[in-house]
Design an enzyme around this catalytic site. Structure first.
Site, PDB file in Angstrom:
ATOM      1  N   SER B  45       0.545   6.599  -0.915  1.00 46.02           N
ATOM      2  CA  SER B  45      -0.011   5.317  -1.335  1.00 46.02           C
ATOM      3  C   SER B  45       0.172   5.263  -2.849  1.00 46.02           C
ATOM      4  CB  SER B  45      -1.492   5.235  -0.954  1.00 46.02           C
ATOM      5  OG  SER B  45      -1.961   3.919  -1.167  1.00 46.02           O
ATOM      6  N   GLU B  46       0.876   4.232  -3.338  1.00 46.80           N
ATOM      7  CA  GLU B  46       1.349   4.290  -4.728  1.00 46.80           C
ATOM      8  C   GLU B  46       0.238   4.167  -5.770  1.00 46.80           C
ATOM      9  OE1 GLU B  46       2.327   1.957  -2.527  1.00 46.80           O
ATOM     10  OE2 GLU B  46       2.510  -0.026  -3.452  1.00 46.80           O
ATOM     11  N   ASN B  47      -0.995   3.858  -5.336  1.00 50.42           N
ATOM     12  CA  ASN B  47      -2.100   3.889  -6.292  1.00 50.42           C
ATOM     13  C   ASN B  47      -2.574   5.311  -6.581  1.00 50.42           C
ATOM     14  OD1 ASN B  47      -2.917   3.602  -3.521  1.00 50.42           O
ATOM     15  ND2 ASN B  47      -5.013   3.390  -4.211  1.00 50.42           N
TER      16      ASN B  47
END
Lengths: 238, 207
Positions: B45-47
């Site tokens: 998840s790119e966060n």
């Protein structure tokens, strides 16, 4: 070395001036510096340029600074959760500079590391590349040339950041995905003010588990956080 | 006959191999996680998270634990957290094997448009431009045509691009196509769809 301040207003004393560039941590409403944002609202400072992945939601987070018209320009990757943002943008009361999310994060990190520019493939061939320096590097298969664009580091006047815990010297520990943009935002600020849920005695954090060393932290406050959830999503118990 | 959303997701899951680190976009790509079966896949998840788990049970939501769509999620025993610059460092650095994402338009050169429509509200590209420029393989899952039956697989994209020459494979309700020299190559047709039907629904050059 006294970094601990009694509250957000005291911690921002002397740092807020009209027209400054401010970096803010957080992703959506996760890990945002709620208390410092409230104090920026109260200060009445205006014409702010803010580098932050998002701009809060209507009435919460950085969205509060929209309601009071304190923001001149946003540097963000996504602003879709905010009706007042769109209204001000369409009325040309607000400027937006869209940055690909990873480019924004790296621009902050680079600024904090004294790197004024770097090359990236992100955005090549899109509107993001318009007007930017293009350069080929032999990074492809068998040394084939690939095109990159130059992006500039962000050197912010002020960074406002949220962490989970700090010791009295400002060493920071973040929690889960609330870390997000907070470390790079902290690094790129000439002055960095941090709010945490708990300040613990120096020596009680494991030095091997510090996420951001206190060298990046100039002022520190502890407070209560609302920590609003933007998209509450659950599954059924089977 | 054609594939529905879940069948498209199931077909996309077949693209994933044991041991892959993968980023899934919003919409149909999110459903891909339901079809990986016994394969050892780690979701990014790119966060700032590797090893994304399922949605929490009611009452277990944690405001400090969300995915890139800002939904509450859970962690796994393999989970690792990191900041956004490191997250996109692993994306830009080619460490993520594949991204599966949606699209408004794709063209025969592998150009992808999925972030803005001129004249409509611009929300921003989020991490999409970084993902398509950086990951090992870009797999697009999308409807083959719009609601008027017009092809979304074009000779040339009309919308502002997310990336140029970035798409490797396209999975639609009508079939699977690869981006190759000179155009798109049919890999397979969806259940009950003939190659002639797939060609007729496609504006892009099929080689």
């Amino acid at each position: 070395m006294k970094k601990i301040y009694p509250n957000a207003t005291a911690a921002l004393d002397g740092l807020l001036h009209d027209g400054i560039l401010m970096a803010a941590g957080g992703f959506g409403l996760c890990g945002i510096p709620e208390l410092l944002i409230d104090a920026v609202v109260e200060s009445g400072v205006k014409d702010l340029t803010i580098a932050s992945n998002n701009c809060g939601v209507d009435g919460f987070g950085l969205g509060k600074l929209l309601d009071t018209h304190q923001i001149k320009k946003m540097m963000s990757s996504y602003v879709g959760e905010n009706d007042e943002f769109m209204r001000q943008y369409l009325a040309e009361e607000l400027e937006i500079e869209f940055n690909p999310q990873g480019t924004l994060a790296e621009r902050m990190r680079a600024g904090g590391c004294g790197i004024p520019g770097f090359y990236t493939k992100t955005g090549v061939g899109t509107v993001i590349a318009d007007g930017k320096e293009h350069k080929d590097f032999p990074t492809g298969e068998n040394g084939a040339a690939e095109t990159y664009i130059m992006e500039e580091g962000i050197f912010a006047d002020l960074a406002i950041v949220k962490a989970w815990k700090a010791d009295e010297t400002g060493n920071l520990v973040f929690r889960k995905t609330a870390r997000n943009f907070n470390p790079p935002a902290a690094m790129c600020g000439k002055t960095c003010v941090v709010e945490v849920e708990e300040i613990v005695p120096t020596g009680s954090l494991d030095p091997d588990k510090i996420h951001l060393p206190g060298i990046y932290v100039h002022r520190l406050i502890q407070g209560e956080h609302e920590k609003r959830i933007e998209q509450r999503t659950v599954r059924e118990r089977s | 006959m054609a594939w529905d959303r879940n069948q498209m997701a199931e077909r996309a899951a077949a693209e994933l191999d044991d041991g892959m680190y993968v980023n899934l976009g919003i919409g149909i790509p999110t459903l891909v996680a339901n079809y990986v079966g016994d394969k050892d896949i780690t979701l990014q998840s790119e966060n700032g998270m590797l090893g994304m788990g399922p949605f929490p049970y009611a009452g277990d939501e944690d405001p400090d634990l969300i995915n890139a769509g800002k939904q509450t999620i859970t962690e796994l025993n393999r989970t690792a957290y990191f900041d956004s610059s490191q997250s996109f460092g692993m994306i830009r650095g080619g460490k993520i094997a594949a991204a599966i994402l949606g699209a408004m338009e794709v063209d025969e050169k592998g150009d992808l448009a999925n972030w803005m429509i001129p004249g409509k509200l611009i929300k921003g590209m989020g991490g999409a431009m970084d993902l398509v420029a950086g990951v090992g393989r870009v797999i697009v899952v999308m409807d083959h045509t719009n609601k008027h039956g017009v092809s979304k697989l074009l000779k040339e994209c009309t919308l502002p691009l997310t990336g140029k020459g970035v798409v490797d494979r396209i999975i639609t309700n009508l079939g699977v196509l690869d981006v190759v020299d000179g155009g798109l190559k049919i890999v397979e047709c969806a259940d009950g769809v003939t190659e002639d039907e797939l060609r007729a629904a496609t504006e892009a050059t099929i080689v």
